[in-house]
Design a protein around this motif. Structure first.
Motif, PDB file in Angstrom:
ATOM      1  N   THR A  37       0.826  -1.206   0.000  1.00 41.01           N
ATOM      2  CA  THR A  37       0.000   0.000   0.000  1.00 41.01           C
ATOM      3  C   THR A  37       0.860   1.255   0.000  1.00 41.01           C
ATOM      4  OG1 THR A  37      -1.788  -1.136   1.159  1.00 41.01           O
ATOM      5  CG2 THR A  37      -1.752   1.261   1.303  1.00 41.01           C
ATOM      6  N   ALA A  38       1.859   1.279   0.846  1.00 43.57           N
ATOM      7  CA  ALA A  38       2.742   2.447   0.910  1.00 43.57           C
ATOM      8  C   ALA A  38       3.490   2.636  -0.405  1.00 43.57           C
ATOM      9  CB  ALA A  38       3.728   2.284   2.064  1.00 43.57           C
ATOM     10  N   THR A  39       3.984   1.544  -0.970  1.00 46.60           N
ATOM     11  CA  THR A  39       4.726   1.643  -2.224  1.00 46.60           C
ATOM     12  C   THR A  39       3.824   2.084  -3.364  1.00 46.60           C
ATOM     13  OG1 THR A  39       6.175  -0.132  -1.458  1.00 46.60           O
ATOM     14  CG2 THR A  39       6.249   0.402  -3.798  1.00 46.60           C
ATOM     15  N   TYR A  40       2.619   1.516  -3.443  1.00 47.59           N
ATOM     16  CA  TYR A  40       1.684   1.886  -4.508  1.00 47.59           C
ATOM     17  C   TYR A  40       1.347   3.365  -4.426  1.00 47.59           C
ATOM     18  CZ  TYR A  40      -2.020   1.319  -7.957  1.00 47.59           C
ATOM     19  OH  TYR A  40      -2.775   1.404  -9.092  1.00 47.59           O
ATOM     20  N   THR A  41       1.111   3.841  -3.218  1.00 47.91           N
ATOM     21  CA  THR A  41       0.751   5.245  -3.034  1.00 47.91           C
ATOM     22  C   THR A  41       1.872   6.177  -3.498  1.00 47.91           C
ATOM     23  OG1 THR A  41      -0.618   4.637  -1.146  1.00 47.91           O
ATOM     24  CG2 THR A  41       0.002   6.945  -1.324  1.00 47.91           C
ATOM     25  N   VAL A  42       3.092   5.863  -3.110  1.00 47.92           N
ATOM     26  CA  VAL A  42       4.229   6.710  -3.476  1.00 47.92           C
ATOM     27  C   VAL A  42       4.473   6.677  -4.984  1.00 47.92           C
ATOM     28  CG1 VAL A  42       6.736   6.952  -3.244  1.00 47.92           C
ATOM     29  CG2 VAL A  42       5.342   6.556  -1.228  1.00 47.92           C
ATOM     30  N   VAL A  43       4.482   5.490  -5.570  1.00 49.24           N
ATOM     31  CA  VAL A  43       4.783   5.370  -6.995  1.00 49.24           C
ATOM     32  C   VAL A  43       3.673   5.976  -7.838  1.00 49.24           C
ATOM     33  CG1 VAL A  43       5.156   3.728  -8.880  1.00 49.24           C
ATOM     34  CG2 VAL A  43       6.272   3.365  -6.695  1.00 49.24           C
ATOM     35  N   TYR A  44       2.420   5.704  -7.494  1.00 45.33           N
ATOM     36  CA  TYR A  44       1.321   6.233  -8.300  1.00 45.33           C
ATOM     37  C   TYR A  44       1.222   7.754  -8.195  1.00 45.33           C
ATOM     38  CZ  TYR A  44      -3.193   6.908 -10.471  1.00 45.33           C
ATOM     39  OH  TYR A  44      -4.197   7.334 -11.302  1.00 45.33           O
ATOM     40  N   SER A  45       1.461   8.291  -7.005  1.00 41.25           N
ATOM     41  CA  SER A  45       1.358   9.747  -6.851  1.00 41.25           C
ATOM     42  C   SER A  45       2.468  10.472  -7.614  1.00 41.25           C
ATOM     43  CB  SER A  45       1.375  10.142  -5.378  1.00 41.25           C
ATOM     44  OG  SER A  45       2.619   9.827  -4.801  1.00 41.25           O
ATOM     45  N   SER A  46       3.603   9.823  -7.782  1.00 38.83           N
ATOM     46  CA  SER A  46       4.686  10.492  -8.505  1.00 38.83           C
ATOM     47  C   SER A  46       4.663  10.229 -10.008  1.00 38.83           C
ATOM     48  CB  SER A  46       6.041  10.082  -7.922  1.00 38.83           C
ATOM     49  OG  SER A  46       6.237   8.698  -8.096  1.00 38.83           O
ATOM     50  N   THR A  47       4.166   9.063 -10.450  1.00 42.09           N
ATOM     51  CA  THR A  47       4.206   8.736 -11.877  1.00 42.09           C
ATOM     52  C   THR A  47       2.847   8.743 -12.564  1.00 42.09           C
ATOM     53  OG1 THR A  47       3.966   6.354 -11.518  1.00 42.09           O
ATOM     54  CG2 THR A  47       6.213   7.251 -11.533  1.00 42.09           C
ATOM     55  N   LYS A  48       1.763   8.594 -11.824  1.00 39.78           N
ATOM     56  CA  LYS A  48       0.402   8.461 -12.374  1.00 39.78           C
ATOM     57  C   LYS A  48       0.291   7.279 -13.345  1.00 39.78           C
ATOM     58  CE  LYS A  48      -1.088  12.171 -10.344  1.00 39.78           C
ATOM     59  NZ  LYS A  48      -1.308  11.987  -8.949  1.00 39.78           N
ATOM     60  N   ASN A  49       1.127   6.265 -13.136  1.00 38.85           N
ATOM     61  CA  ASN A  49       1.139   5.068 -13.973  1.00 38.85           C
ATOM     62  C   ASN A  49       0.693   3.878 -13.122  1.00 38.85           C
ATOM     63  OD1 ASN A  49       1.708   2.880 -15.615  1.00 38.85           O
ATOM     64  ND2 ASN A  49       3.675   3.702 -16.305  1.00 38.85           N
ATOM     65  N   LYS A  50      -0.495   3.333 -13.414  1.00 39.63           N
ATOM     66  CA  LYS A  50      -1.052   2.254 -12.601  1.00 39.63           C
ATOM     67  C   LYS A  50      -0.262   0.955 -12.745  1.00 39.63           C
ATOM     68  CE  LYS A  50      -5.545   1.778 -12.483  1.00 39.63           C
ATOM     69  NZ  LYS A  50      -6.974   1.734 -12.805  1.00 39.63           N
ATOM     70  N   LYS A  51       0.210   0.658 -13.943  1.00 37.99           N
ATOM     71  CA  LYS A  51       0.967  -0.584 -14.138  1.00 37.99           C
ATOM     72  C   LYS A  51       2.286  -0.554 -13.388  1.00 37.99           C
ATOM     73  CE  LYS A  51      -0.926  -1.977 -18.560  1.00 37.99           C
ATOM     74  NZ  LYS A  51      -0.658  -2.288 -19.968  1.00 37.99           N
ATOM     75  N   LYS A  52       2.985   0.560 -13.474  1.00 38.60           N
ATOM     76  CA  LYS A  52       4.257   0.682 -12.771  1.00 38.60           C
ATOM     77  C   LYS A  52       4.038   0.611 -11.262  1.00 38.60           C
ATOM     78  CE  LYS A  52       7.429   3.387 -14.429  1.00 38.60           C
ATOM     79  NZ  LYS A  52       8.224   4.578 -14.811  1.00 38.60           N
TER      80      LYS A  52
END
Length: 118
Positions: A37-52
């Motif tokens: 959850t923490a990783t998804y939140t950080v990565v999605y908020s910075s890249t806006k890429n759901k797959k990544k």
């Protein structure tokens, strides 16, 4: 016919032995979900890429599970438990999939509404 099948199915349940989830495995599932959850939140908020975000968060929970088991196996009278790695990864998979399904829906709906108005 349905009644006979139901009676047979119930009668065979005593023969089978179930696999129960231990308390430690439950903690691994929760930890994997939290890390994911923490990783998804950080990565999605910075890249806006759901797959990544999905793959990074799933990989983070897998890496955390492997790291924990490597640390535990270095202690005396402990061994590497793949079941606990699997539990951590399962928690990460549940969280990553949930976020992947539900994050970003409002933006698509808002774009459709704007397109309909224009």
């Amino acid at each position: 016919m349905k009644t006979i099948i139901l009676i047979l199915a119930i009668s065979f349940t005593n023969i089978c032995s179930a696999q129960f989830i231990t308390g430690d495995d439950k903690l691994h599932i929760i930890a994997g979900a939290f890390i994911s959850t923490a990783t998804y939140t950080v990565v999605y908020s910075s890249t806006k890429n759901k797959k990544k975000a999905f793959w990074y968060s799933l990989s983070a929970s897998l890496l955390a599970g492997i790291s924990k088991e490597l640390y535990d196996s270095s202690k005396e009278n402990n061994k590497f438990d793949t079941g606990e790695v699997f539990a951590s990864t399962t928690g990460g998979l549940i969280a990553s999939t949930s976020f992947s399904l539900f994050v970003g829906k409002k933006k698509k709906e808002n774009k459709k509404e704007v397109a309909l108005v224009n």
